[in-house]
Scaffold this active site. Structure first.
Site, PDB file in Angstrom:
ATOM      1  CB  CYS A 116      47.022  -5.652   0.073  1.00  0.00           C
ATOM      2  SG  CYS A 116      45.715  -4.598   0.678  1.00  0.00           S
ATOM      3  CG  HIS A 256      45.313  -9.473  -1.059  1.00  0.00           C
ATOM      4  ND1 HIS A 256      45.354  -9.491   0.313  1.00  0.00           N
ATOM      5  CD2 HIS A 256      44.692  -8.305  -1.400  1.00  0.00           C
ATOM      6  CE1 HIS A 256      44.786  -8.400   0.777  1.00  0.00           C
ATOM      7  NE2 HIS A 256      44.365  -7.667  -0.239  1.00  0.00           N
ATOM      8  CG  ASN A 286      41.685  -6.631   2.137  1.00  0.00           C
ATOM      9  OD1 ASN A 286      42.784  -6.937   2.577  1.00  0.00           O
ATOM     10  ND2 ASN A 286      41.527  -5.850   1.085  1.00  0.00           N
TER      11      ASN A 286
END
Ligand code: UT7
Length: 334
Positions: A116, A256, A286
């Site tokens: 990520c 994020h 996500n």
């Protein structure tokens, strides 16, 4: 340092697949509820690609938009960096596939693997080549098709992830603008907390690995959560200190998009009003390395960034890894 060129983000582009997977859809697939997912994560729906769509397809769409906005052609690109943990194939890299599809004949191409945090590792790497004068235009794409490695029988993970791509074109900007600081970090001891166990050289694909569902994301959610809250703060504080900027000066935080509770902890810590923080995980879940560039692209499209604004990008993920970047935004370029 004085001979280094200032580097900024000249344009962005994004692409998400058409198919929407809602919490109601997931209620029919695993033992979960819309109420649990919304209160624990803030996610309401996510985008999922079709069987014949791969990461390079989404990356291409996002890249074309970024290039068009900047009025830069593919053959002007010097380097393409694709941040992804869901490459089309282990090799060739997705960056090479994108280079061919764009017709970016002059460009070098490589993938970056930092889960990520991949987009942040990608822009930090890209900016060095431009700052030194070696390259002028570098395209960085964060892209994931996490649906391909998500176990839709595992309620601990399948409610979280979505697919998408975000691209950013980096290039020289007037002195005093652009990237002011980066903070990257890793703690490999936390690797087992978030991983794709099989499909590499440790556990190559076999009937057994497939039967044991080892080709899907495995995550210790609660441990990753605690790590995430901690590093969101420490990485943001590190770039503020490196850039000599106070938290009151932040105009926009682009975090994020993993869990609304993690973002809310950062909002509280830095005393930010909600209009200074970009949140889109309710619509996309996500998307790993694509989360930050897609959120940035949407913020720019909504007119949420003005000339001279202090913009902080911050993320964390598998590895474990984390990263942050602070920019003094400009719409000018050299
Ligand atoms: O991009 C980086 C990657 N990942 C992350 O950032 C994820 C970070 N972690 C998180 O966001 C959270 O830890 C989760 C959303 C994954 C989980 O939330 P939590 O509040 O930490 O829940 P938990 O894992 O402690 O589980 C609480 C309960 C458990 O039941 P018991 O053991 O208390 O009976 C789980 O089995 O919730 C249960 N549970 C679910 N229930 C309904 C777990 N997933 C679900 C689900 N629906 N989808």
């Amino acid at each position: 340092m004085s001979r280094m060129r200032a580097v900024g983000i000249l344009s962005t582009g994004s692409c998400v697949p058409e198919r929407v997977l809602t919490n109601a859809d997931l209620e029919k697939m695993v033992d979960t509820s819309d109420e649990w997912i919304v209160t624990r994560t803030g996610i309401r729906e996510r985008r999922i690609c079709s069987a014949d769509e791969a990461s390079s397809d989404l990356a291409y769409q996002a890249a074309v938009k970024a290039l068009e906005k900047a009025n830069v052609t593919a053959d002007e690109l010097d380097l393409i960096i694709v941040a992804t943990i869901t490459p089309d194939t282990l090799f060739p890299s997705t960056a090479c596939l994108l280079q061919e599809r764009l017709g970016a004949k002059r460009a070098a191409a490589m993938d970056v693997s930092a889960a990520c945090t991949g987009f942040l590792y990608g822009i930090a790497t890209a900016s060095q080549f431009i700052a030194t004068g070696l390259y002028r235009y570098v395209l960085v794409v964060g892209v994931e098709t996490l649906s391909k490695i998500t176990d839709y029988k595992d309620r601990n993970t399948c409610v979280l992830f979505g697919d998408g791509a975000g691209a950013a074109l980096l290039g020289p900007v007037p002195s005093g603008f652009g990237f002011q600081a980066f903070d990257l970090g890793a703690d490999g001891s936390g690797g087992p907390l978030l991983q794709l166990p099989a499909g590499g050289s440790r556990i190559p694909a076999s009937h057994e690995s497939v039967e044991n569902r080892l080709h899907y994301i495995a995550m210790a959610g609660r441990e990753v959560f605690k790590f995430a809250v901690r590093v969101m703060s420490s990485a943001t504080e590190a770039v503020l200190a490196k850039a000599g900027v106070s938290k009151e000066e932040i105009d926009l935080l682009v975090p994020h998009q993993a869990n609304l509770r993690i973002i809310e902890a950062a909002i509280k810590r830095f005393g930010l009003s909600e209009d200074k923080v970009v949140v889109n995980l309710d619509r996309y879940g996500n998307m790993s390395s694509a989360s930050i560039p897609v959120a940035l692209d949407e913020a720019l499209a909504a007119g949420r960034i003005n000339e001279g604004d202090t913009v902080v990008l911050v993320g964390f993920g598998g590895g474990l890894t984390w990263g942050a970047s602070l920019l003094k935004w400009t719409f000018q370029r050299l």
